[in-house]
Scaffold this active site. Structure first.
Site, PDB file in Angstrom:
ATOM      1  N   ARG A  46       0.949  -1.272  -0.052  1.00 42.17           N
ATOM      2  CA  ARG A  46      -0.079  -0.036  -0.055  1.00 42.17           C
ATOM      3  C   ARG A  46       0.876   1.073  -0.080  1.00 42.17           C
ATOM      4  O   ARG A  46       2.094   1.093   0.080  1.00 42.17           O
ATOM      5  CB  ARG A  46      -0.789  -0.192   1.300  1.00 42.17           C
ATOM      6  CG  ARG A  46      -0.306  -0.392   2.386  1.00 42.17           C
ATOM      7  CD  ARG A  46      -0.682   0.225   3.648  1.00 42.17           C
ATOM      8  NE  ARG A  46      -0.674   1.740   3.632  1.00 42.17           N
ATOM      9  CZ  ARG A  46       0.565   2.422   3.788  1.00 42.17           C
ATOM     10  NH1 ARG A  46       1.783   1.811   3.910  1.00 42.17           N
ATOM     11  NH2 ARG A  46       0.439   3.867   3.786  1.00 42.17           N
ATOM     12  N   GLY A  47       0.266   2.322  -0.022  1.00 44.93           N
ATOM     13  CA  GLY A  47       0.883   3.649  -0.148  1.00 44.93           C
ATOM     14  C   GLY A  47       1.008   3.915  -1.480  1.00 44.93           C
ATOM     15  O   GLY A  47       1.578   3.254  -2.384  1.00 44.93           O
ATOM     16  N   ARG A  88      -7.052   0.168  -7.325  1.00 44.08           N
ATOM     17  CA  ARG A  88      -7.518   1.091  -6.328  1.00 44.08           C
ATOM     18  C   ARG A  88      -7.678   2.487  -7.233  1.00 44.08           C
ATOM     19  O   ARG A  88      -6.513   2.852  -7.796  1.00 44.08           O
ATOM     20  CB  ARG A  88      -6.327   1.337  -5.274  1.00 44.08           C
ATOM     21  CG  ARG A  88      -5.984  -0.097  -4.501  1.00 44.08           C
ATOM     22  CD  ARG A  88      -5.545   0.314  -3.097  1.00 44.08           C
ATOM     23  NE  ARG A  88      -6.196   0.747  -2.216  1.00 44.08           N
ATOM     24  CZ  ARG A  88      -5.706   1.464  -1.200  1.00 44.08           C
ATOM     25  NH1 ARG A  88      -4.333   1.375  -0.782  1.00 44.08           N
ATOM     26  NH2 ARG A  88      -6.411   2.100  -0.266  1.00 44.08           N
ATOM     27  N   GLN A 195      -3.118   2.299   9.954  1.00 39.72           N
ATOM     28  CA  GLN A 195      -1.567   2.346   9.251  1.00 39.72           C
ATOM     29  C   GLN A 195      -0.476   3.383   9.943  1.00 39.72           C
ATOM     30  O   GLN A 195       0.519   2.923   9.917  1.00 39.72           O
ATOM     31  CB  GLN A 195      -1.747   3.076   7.804  1.00 39.72           C
ATOM     32  CG  GLN A 195      -2.385   2.347   6.758  1.00 39.72           C
ATOM     33  CD  GLN A 195      -3.839   2.474   6.553  1.00 39.72           C
ATOM     34  OE1 GLN A 195      -4.263   2.765   7.734  1.00 39.72           O
ATOM     35  NE2 GLN A 195      -4.281   2.206   5.508  1.00 39.72           N
ATOM     36  N   ASP A 236      -2.517  10.992  -2.087  1.00 40.13           N
ATOM     37  CA  ASP A 236      -2.657  10.148  -2.973  1.00 40.13           C
ATOM     38  C   ASP A 236      -2.878  10.778  -4.463  1.00 40.13           C
ATOM     39  O   ASP A 236      -2.881   9.993  -5.300  1.00 40.13           O
ATOM     40  CB  ASP A 236      -3.746   9.199  -2.297  1.00 40.13           C
ATOM     41  CG  ASP A 236      -3.272   8.226  -1.382  1.00 40.13           C
ATOM     42  OD1 ASP A 236      -3.183   8.790  -0.117  1.00 40.13           O
ATOM     43  OD2 ASP A 236      -2.840   7.267  -1.595  1.00 40.13           O
ATOM     44  N   ASN A 246      -6.136  12.423   0.631  1.00 44.39           N
ATOM     45  CA  ASN A 246      -5.122  11.539   1.210  1.00 44.39           C
ATOM     46  C   ASN A 246      -6.102  10.776   2.199  1.00 44.39           C
ATOM     47  O   ASN A 246      -7.238  10.823   2.275  1.00 44.39           O
ATOM     48  CB  ASN A 246      -4.148  12.366   2.012  1.00 44.39           C
ATOM     49  CG  ASN A 246      -2.897  11.639   2.605  1.00 44.39           C
ATOM     50  OD1 ASN A 246      -2.326  10.676   2.104  1.00 44.39           O
ATOM     51  ND2 ASN A 246      -2.719  11.917   3.792  1.00 44.39           N
TER      52      ASN A 246
HETATM   53  O1  MRU Z   1      -4.911   3.170   1.902  1.00 45.95           O
HETATM   54  P1  MRU Z   1      -3.457   3.344   2.026  1.00 45.95           P
HETATM   55  O2  MRU Z   1      -2.612   2.673   3.083  1.00 45.95           O
HETATM   56  O3  MRU Z   1      -2.778   2.943   0.715  1.00 45.95           O
HETATM   57  O4  MRU Z   1      -3.062   4.862   1.982  1.00 45.95           O
HETATM   58  C1  MRU Z   1      -2.158   5.501   1.873  1.00 45.95           C
HETATM   59  C2  MRU Z   1      -2.211   7.159   2.223  1.00 45.95           C
HETATM   60  O5  MRU Z   1      -3.057   7.579   2.206  1.00 45.95           O
HETATM   61  C3  MRU Z   1      -0.737   7.706   2.317  1.00 45.95           C
HETATM   62  O6  MRU Z   1      -0.929   8.960   3.220  1.00 45.95           O
HETATM   63  C4  MRU Z   1      -0.396   8.079   0.922  1.00 45.95           C
HETATM   64  O7  MRU Z   1      -0.418   7.177   0.038  1.00 45.95           O
HETATM   65  C5  MRU Z   1       0.681   9.026   0.701  1.00 45.95           C
HETATM   66  S1  MRU Z   1       2.288   8.590   1.391  1.00 45.95           S
HETATM   67  C6  MRU Z   1       2.942   7.719   0.513  1.00 45.95           C
END
Ligand code: MRU
Length: 348
Positions: A46-47, A88, A195, A236, A246
């Site tokens: 993820r990220g 996603r 997270q 994001d 985000n």
């Molecule tokens: O759902 P996730 O865990 O993939 O969401 C991640 C985030 O919202 C982070 O803050 C985002 O990807 C930016 S940091 C690399």
């Protein structure tokens, strides 16, 4: 110390299973397209930047099984790209990385299939290396915004688990520490999938940075008590006017920071900007299964039987709540529409 969250070696793709952290540090192999799809969908990987790089490698793994006959190859390649792109919807890095492979393939479709496969594999590795240096650049620019003894609030996970390099917002903190600044981090636990509590706290402990995990709903009170000097978050997707999508809860943190006159910084590489969207209202916001809210750690129910839940995975922070956006090319201040355009022209 260098940590990584994915490894691509001898044409094999491995990833740390983030759903198991911090209890277990388990590495898994992604063997095919479906493995890759479910690893991204279920947040094992993820990220925003990381899912882009990982998806590119998933395509490379998938290429091994594709036919050498050109039209069949192109058809299946196109199908696989579309399949992963839909995995996603919010983080634009996923579509960006896959689009880069797709464009390279179309531009070279007159070549032999084995040559195209080689070129795609080289491109995926290049994107991986680039992401590492994008993180280093963001870290260097962002660390200038940190003063000695700052107490920083962060949300979700934005470190080496969220990128192919050191991270976005967390990389700034790692750099500040390297620059011998003392930083304390308040980590929003980031319900529902935690997270912050599970991943960010784990990363910060590995990096020996003082951190306190807080419930998401205590951030405003900490600000009121004067315990937070700055907020650093990732993104994001960033629209052309600077609106930021985000992790859900970012908007509340931005509102509270704004009310308390605390600087609110977003850290993101150019791969997170989507200049095709005029404003954040056009960013698709992923909705995830209700059980992520109803159950803790996927198994323990915390609501009455049959209770309904609402689970938007991301929210939108309007650009006027953002003090600056730290990109890999420099720090962008308002007016965002003009300044994002200027900096992005330099990059693209
Ligand atoms: O759902 P996730 O865990 O993939 O969401 C991640 C985030 O919202 C982070 O803050 C985002 O990807 C930016 S940091 C690399």
């Amino acid at each position: 110390m260098t940590y990584v969250s994915i490894k691509f070696s001898k044409n094999r793709l491995f990833y740390i299973d983030q759903t198991k952290l911090p209890l277990e540090e388990k590495w898994l192999e992604c063997k095919n397209l479906n493995d890759g799809y479910s690893a991204i969908k279920n947040l094992n990987v993820r990220g925003a930047p990381l899912i882009g790089i990982f998806a590119a490698y998933v395509i490379i793994i998938h290429l091994k099984s594709l036919p050498l006959e050109k039209s069949l190859f192109l058809k299946e390649f196109k199908r696989a790209i579309a399949y992963l792109k839909g995995c996603r919807p919010t983080a634009v890095n996923l579509a960006w990385a896959l689009q880069r492979l797709e464009t390279l393939c179309w531009e070279n479709q007159s070549r032999s299939v084995s040559r195209i496969k080689e070129m795609l594999a080289r491109e995926a590795r290049l994107m991986h290396r680039e992401d590492i240096s994008l993180c280093d650049n963001m870290a260097a620019f962002g660390a200038k915004l940190i003063s000695d003894n700052d107490r920083v609030l962060t949300h979700c996970n934005t470190g080496f688990l969220a990128t192919a390099g050191k991270g976005t917002a967390l990389a700034v903190i790692y750099q500040a520490k390297k620059d011998k600044k003392n930083v304390t981090v308040y980590v929003d636990e980031t319900r529902p999938l935690l997270q912050g509590a599970r991943l960010t706290a784990w990363e910060l402990m590995k990096n020996k940075i003082t951190a306190f995990v807080i419930c998401d709903n205590s951030a405003a009170y900490l600000m009121r008590k004067g315990l937070i000097d700055k907020v650093f978050v990732g993104a994001d997707r960033i629209a052309a006017n600077g609106d930021v999508a985000n992790k859900i809860g970012t908007y509340s943190a931005a509102l509270a920071a704004n009310f308390h006159k605390i600087p609110f910084y977003v850290v993101a590489p150019f791969t997170t900007f989507d200049l095709s969207l005029a404003s954040g209202g056009d960013i698709p916001i992923e909705q995830r299964p209700q059980d992520e809210v109803r159950l803790i750690m996927g198994s323990l129910p915390v609501v009455p039987k049959k209770a309904k839940a609402c689970n938007f995975a991301f929210d939108l922070t309007p650009h006027d709540l953002i003090t600056a956006i730290v990109s890999d090319k420099g720090i962008i201040y308002p007016p965002y529409k003009e300044n994002i355009k200027k900096i992005m022209v330099k990059i693209m």
